[in-house]
Design a protein around this motif. Structure first.
Motif, PDB file in Angstrom:
ATOM      1  N   ALA A  49      40.885  12.078 -21.313  1.00  0.00           N
ATOM      2  CA  ALA A  49      40.814  11.060 -22.492  1.00  0.00           C
ATOM      3  C   ALA A  49      39.516  10.976 -23.176  1.00  0.00           C
ATOM      4  N   SER A  50      39.654  11.170 -24.550  1.00  0.00           N
ATOM      5  CA  SER A  50      38.358  11.147 -25.495  1.00  0.00           C
ATOM      6  C   SER A  50      37.694   9.818 -24.911  1.00  0.00           C
ATOM      7  N   PRO A  51      36.215   9.561 -25.096  1.00  0.00           N
ATOM      8  CA  PRO A  51      35.399   8.617 -24.883  1.00  0.00           C
ATOM      9  C   PRO A  51      35.974   7.161 -25.849  1.00  0.00           C
ATOM     10  N   LEU A  98      39.072   6.391 -26.017  1.00  0.00           N
ATOM     11  CA  LEU A  98      39.941   5.604 -25.055  1.00  0.00           C
ATOM     12  C   LEU A  98      39.240   4.768 -23.888  1.00  0.00           C
ATOM     13  N   SER A  99      38.140   4.664 -24.184  1.00  0.00           N
ATOM     14  CA  SER A  99      37.713   3.481 -23.105  1.00  0.00           C
ATOM     15  C   SER A  99      37.790   2.204 -23.188  1.00  0.00           C
ATOM     16  N   HIS A 100      38.194   1.758 -24.381  1.00  0.00           N
ATOM     17  CA  HIS A 100      37.991   0.452 -24.968  1.00  0.00           C
ATOM     18  C   HIS A 100      39.701  -0.012 -25.540  1.00  0.00           C
ATOM     19  N   PRO A 101      40.256  -1.055 -25.550  1.00  0.00           N
ATOM     20  CA  PRO A 101      41.250  -1.388 -26.039  1.00  0.00           C
ATOM     21  C   PRO A 101      41.538  -1.156 -27.391  1.00  0.00           C
ATOM     22  N   LEU A 134      42.422   2.616 -27.907  1.00  0.00           N
ATOM     23  CA  LEU A 134      44.186   2.774 -27.802  1.00  0.00           C
ATOM     24  C   LEU A 134      44.966   2.233 -28.900  1.00  0.00           C
ATOM     25  N   LEU A 155      41.236  -6.108 -18.359  1.00  0.00           N
ATOM     26  CA  LEU A 155      41.290  -6.079 -19.738  1.00  0.00           C
ATOM     27  C   LEU A 155      42.248  -7.468 -19.927  1.00  0.00           C
ATOM     28  N   VAL A 212      40.839 -11.529 -14.977  1.00  0.00           N
ATOM     29  CA  VAL A 212      40.054 -10.351 -15.286  1.00  0.00           C
ATOM     30  C   VAL A 212      39.186  -9.803 -14.194  1.00  0.00           C
ATOM     31  N   LEU A 253      50.387   9.843 -25.808  1.00  0.00           N
ATOM     32  CA  LEU A 253      49.108  10.015 -24.964  1.00  0.00           C
ATOM     33  C   LEU A 253      49.751  10.929 -23.767  1.00  0.00           C
ATOM     34  N   GLY A 308      46.822  12.792 -18.606  1.00  0.00           N
ATOM     35  CA  GLY A 308      45.630  12.654 -18.216  1.00  0.00           C
ATOM     36  C   GLY A 308      45.213  11.538 -19.134  1.00  0.00           C
ATOM     37  N   GLU A 309      45.496  11.534 -20.246  1.00  0.00           N
ATOM     38  CA  GLU A 309      44.770  10.230 -21.051  1.00  0.00           C
ATOM     39  C   GLU A 309      45.061   8.875 -20.501  1.00  0.00           C
ATOM     40  N   ASP A 324      43.044   8.105 -17.397  1.00  0.00           N
ATOM     41  CA  ASP A 324      41.547   7.868 -17.957  1.00  0.00           C
ATOM     42  C   ASP A 324      41.800   6.435 -18.535  1.00  0.00           C
ATOM     43  N   LEU A 325      42.673   6.048 -19.258  1.00  0.00           N
ATOM     44  CA  LEU A 325      42.485   4.889 -19.987  1.00  0.00           C
ATOM     45  C   LEU A 325      42.696   3.679 -19.007  1.00  0.00           C
ATOM     46  N   ARG A 338      39.415   3.367 -16.666  1.00  0.00           N
ATOM     47  CA  ARG A 338      38.353   2.988 -17.173  1.00  0.00           C
ATOM     48  C   ARG A 338      38.360   1.549 -17.842  1.00  0.00           C
ATOM     49  N   LEU A 339      39.574   1.070 -18.062  1.00  0.00           N
ATOM     50  CA  LEU A 339      39.882  -0.321 -18.345  1.00  0.00           C
ATOM     51  C   LEU A 339      39.417  -1.169 -17.124  1.00  0.00           C
TER      52      LEU A 339
END
Lengths: 559, 343
Positions: free
Chosen positions: A305-307, A309-312, A315, A411, B86, B105, B108-109, B112-113, B116-117
């Protein structure tokens, strides 16, 4: 993915091919009757409501049509000239209806265009619902494993839509003569109904094609509805201009059958031909794809995923960008098309006498600006459709089971829903401004008034708080009663009916006050009022806050 | 498949990762949880067993703060699953039983998502798991089969450093080869000291992985303990070859054996004897048997399947009985019958 699953689609399509060849032997339609009965049973409430709604919206023009046509010849001539103003022509239908100035011909001029759009909407949604939507959920796979021919599903869906359109046409033919409206003839009523039916069949055919292209029901209905929108815009441009563009639109054909004026049937022939050709194309395309797949092949993507896609929010951008760019592009074009008419509007104005000019611009401002204000309401309502669609996306994500794993991470519910809202409200505002920009740029060019672009952008921005209120209603419903969330569609629908048709039909003012759009100052023809902007914004904030609160308190709906 | 290691596991947990007591949750007229209790010790792999509709997923969703319990208490890693969701979720990872991915998506995405979350991902571990599970991470979510969607969620969960793993029938849709990989990976996680709550109805998986199990039905815990403890409560089958020349059920030695309390179904064949004995009377039976001159001895501990059937057997008969009384019930009643019996 393993090689075993990799080869599965190939063997699948080989089998499909074999069955396709066998189907040529004559059983491609096996099971159509059963599927048709099944579809009618599933839609036993939905379709009657649709047919009745189109019918009643059309009839809502009766009273106004009766009033418009005065017994006094001088007054009648004035009214005829009002109706032939460019803004009115763009909203209604071709000027030729006014040559026979009867209540029936005015009804036909005022309402046939809207009826055609609604009929198209009904057809598209019905066909998509019974074809691609079922494939997407996997129901079709189960059905097709039974004794069901390759063309049975599409045939049943088209038959369902065609049936609804024919019933609608017959309803008009049977009911209009009973209304006692002057100028209604049996033949004219039949043609009025048939015009609706023909347009409905065309868009059912269009949907039969779009459902083959993409693997997603939403994309299929979106594409088909865009064709409905373009058809309407073409006829609007044609009716204000030379008329040539209207002949490129199925809705234009229907209107040019001139029920209660010329009563000519032949313009419906190209509509029927187009319906048949489109449906045939749909059948042909359907033989070139696997069940569940689109014609356009799925592509591979990134392994990581690109950077973003690190936060909501990242997405949410991914999930909403298709919808928002689609609406943005459509509104840019729609705005530009109406904008290019602004020059014509200014020219027409010169031919009119002083009294009439004042009558036409009673809201204040110039004729050009009054036309632009009307168009701006349309742009705002279309942008609010994007807002509602985006604000209902969380509901779709939840019922599809995609929220559960997300909320099982660190989240919070507020951040997750907030990210979707940011896109719905912020993205919706951008879509609105894109439409205003298209209108402004094309308007400035055609009217030769460079300052128009800025004024129209401001006029568009004035609708932003109304859009936020619309989104807020969706969020409130989603937070507290998620099953009722689709009721949020009522806000733009109501706003359009009372705001746009209300002008034609002289609806009481309090009806307009119930719509958030009714409180927006109609820039640039009216003056700016800040108070409604402020409290609409506050109301939107309150609705969003209440919706978030509700969502934080309730159980997540799980599969 | 040996029960020996589990028998030595501590019977009473030193620290508690999950503590649930008297949990009740209703959906409309359906009572999904009806006073459920669950205790999971830190560092153990705990099996959570029950038929479809018993309330396993509902329990996990309450532990995740996705649903709110009507009454009862639930503590997760010492915190409240609803109020501290949380903060808790940074320390745990979850694999749902029915993974749904975003159609546009790639796998892989999505990995990661989700990771990372949660707070980050170990790139090396991610690559290793993708390799071991044989997943193509470049495909879009809509093109994955059910098994491959499960893999995405499993990889996202296991590539993390979560101290608690909540797994809801995680291997549904995986092929047997991948099932083996999964078991390996879970044993690895256990060796690292992570706590695992594994809801499942694949009994061999639970027997292989779990230190302790809780069996639930109709929203209530019916039994909880180590497999060893549970087996103690049920019958063990003994097959022995004895020194008796011509044993028959009538011979006095065997009549005495058959007459011991807790011994059932004694049969003979040649010089072989076979019987079932209640766990509590195993010692007496074996002592008596050794007096007959044992040449070979095979004992079959009760399988988990037998344990489960013991609990669900009465449920099945109750339901059958209930259904007979109702006759042809209305649709609305049929939906409240657990899936295990209605399908």
């Amino acid at each position: 993915m393993s090689t075993a699953t990799d080869t599965a689609p190939r063997t699948g399509s080989a089998r499909e091919g074999g069955r396709g060849a066998a189907a040529a032997g004559g059983n491609a339609l096996a099971g159509t009757g059963t599927l048709l009965r099944f579809a009618l049973r599933r839609d036993r409430v939905r379709l009657p409501v649709w047919v009745l709604a189109v019918f009643l919206v059309s009839l809502s023009g009766l009273q106004k049509a009766g009033q418009l046509v005065s017994d006094d010849p001088a007054e009648a001539a004035d009214m005829a000239r009002t109706l032939s103003g460019p803004a009115m022509l763009a909203m209604t239908g071709p000027e030729h209806y006014l040559t026979t100035f009867t209540p029936a011909s005015v009804l036909s001029m005022l309402m046939l265009g809207y009826g055609a759009v609604l009929t198209g909407l009904m057809s598209v949604l019905t066909v998509v619902r019974h074809t691609r939507a079922d494939e997407e959920t996997g129901i079709a796979e189960l059905l097709r494993s039974g004794v069901v021919g390759r063309h049975a599903t599409l045939t049943a869906a088209l038959a369902t839509a065609a049936g609804a359109n024919v019933v609608l046409g017959l309803l008009f033919a049977a009911a209009l003569p009973g209304t006692g409206l002057d100028g209604v003839t049996g033949g004219g009523a039949l043609l009025y109904g048939a015009a609706h039916t023909a347009v409905g069949l065309v868009f059912a055919g269009v949907a039969a094609v779009t459902v083959q292209l993409s693997a997603h029901g939403r994309a299929a209905s979106g594409t088909a509805l865009a064709v409905v929108g373009v058809s309407y815009a073409l006829r609007a441009a044609g009716d204000v201009g030379s008329g040539a563009l209207a002949w490129a639109s199925p809705i234009g054909w229907a209107q040019r059958s001139y029920p209660f004026v010329d009563d000519r049937w032949w313009p419906l022939l190209p509509a029927l031909a187009l319906a048949v050709v489109a449906a045939a194309a749909g059948y042909l395309l359907s033989t070139r794809r696997d069940v569940g797949a689109g014609i356009l092949p799925p592509r591979l993507g990134n392994a990581t995923a690109s950077p973003a896609l690190s936060h909501p929010l990242g997405l949410a951008v991914r999930l909403h960008r298709g919808l928002l760019t689609g609406f943005g592009t459509a509104l840019l074009l729609l705005g530009a098309m109406y904008g290019s008419l602004l020059g014509d509007v200014a020219d027409m104005l010169k031919d009119l006498d002083q009294n009439l000019r004042e009558a036409l611009t009673e809201a204040g401002g110039s004729m050009t600006e009054s036309f632009a204000s009307t168009v701006m309401l349309v742009v705002a309502v279309v942008a609010s459709l994007a807002v509602v669609m985006a604000a209902l996306r969380p509901r779709a994500e939840e019922t599809a089971g995609r929220v559960e794993p997300l909320l099982a991470t660190a989240l919070s519910r507020t951040r997750w829903l907030g990210s979707h809202l940011a896109l719905a409200l912020g993205g919706g505002t951008l879509v609105l401004l894109t439409g205003a920009l298209g209108l402004g740029l094309a308007g400035a060019a055609s009217a030769g008034d460079g300052g128009l672009t800025g004024r129209l952008l401001g006029a568009g921005l004035a609708y932003a708080p109304a859009l936020w209120v619309t989104g807020g209603v969706a969020v409130l419903l989603y937070g507290w009663a998620p099953r009722l969330a689709p009721l949020a569609w009522a806000v733009p629908a109501y706003g359009f009916v009372v705001g746009y048709l209300g002008k034609l039909l002289d609806l009481p003012g309090w009806l307009n006050d119930l719509s958030p759009f009714g409180h927006v100052p109609q820039l640039p023809s009216a003056d700016m009022r800040w108070a409604p902007m402020a409290w609409l914004t506050l109301l939107a904030a309150a609705l969003v806050a209440a919706g978030l609160l509700g969502f934080r308190r309730r159980d997540l709906e799980t599969k | 498949m040996n029960a020996a290691p589990t028998a030595t596991a501590p019977a009473t947990p030193s620290t508690t990762a999950i503590h649930v007591s008297g949990l009740v949750k209703t959906f409309g007229r359906t009572r999904a949880l009806d006073g459920l209790d669950l205790e999971v010790a830190t560092g153990e792999v705990h099996g959570f067993l029950g038929p479809n509709g018993a309330g396993k997923s509902t329990t996990l969703r309450i532990l995740l703060g996705l649903l709110r319990a009507d009454t009862g208490t639930a503590r997760l890693l010492g915190a409240d699953p609803w109020d501290d969701a949380v903060a808790l979720h940074r320390r745990l990872a979850y694999v749902p039983g029915d993974v749904e991915l975003w159609p546009n998506l790639t796998g892989g995405e999505a990995i990661d998502l989700l990771a990372r979350l949660r707070g980050g991902i170990d790139a090396k571990k991610r690559a290793e798991l993708i390799e071991r599970f044989d997943l193509d991470p470049t495909k879009k979510g809509r093109t994955y089969s059910k098994g491959n969607r499960q893999k995405v969620a499993i990889i996202a969960a296991l590539a993390s450093d979560a101290e608690l793993l909540l797994l809801d029938e995680p291997t549904a849709g995986l092929d047997p080869l991948m099932e083996v990989v999964f078991q390996d990976v879970i044993l690895q996680a256990k060796a690292q000291g992570r706590t695992v709550l594994l809801s499942s109805h694949i009994l061999s998986q639970v027997e292989k992985l779990c230190d302790r199990v809780s069996i639930i039905r109709l929203g209530r815990t019916v039994q909880s303990g180590t497999l060893g403890e549970m087996r103690h409560l049920t019958r063990t089958t003994i097959e022995a070859e004895t020194a008796l020349a011509q044993p028959s059920a009538a011979s006095p030695e065997l009549t005495a054996l058959a007459g011991l309390p807790g011994v059932h179904d004694l049969r003979t064949e040649g010089n072989r004897v076979r019987f079932a004995v209640d766990g509590a009377h195993l010692d007496d039976a074996v002592r008596h048997l050794s007096g007959l001159g044992v040449r070979s001895l095979v004992s079959h501990p009760p399988t988990l399947e037998e344990l489960m059937l013991r609990h669900y057997g009465d449920e099945l008969s109750e339901l059958r009985h209930g259904r007979d009384q109702e006759g042809t019930g209305a649709d609305a009643d049929g939906s409240s019958v657990p899936e295990a019996t209605s399908r």
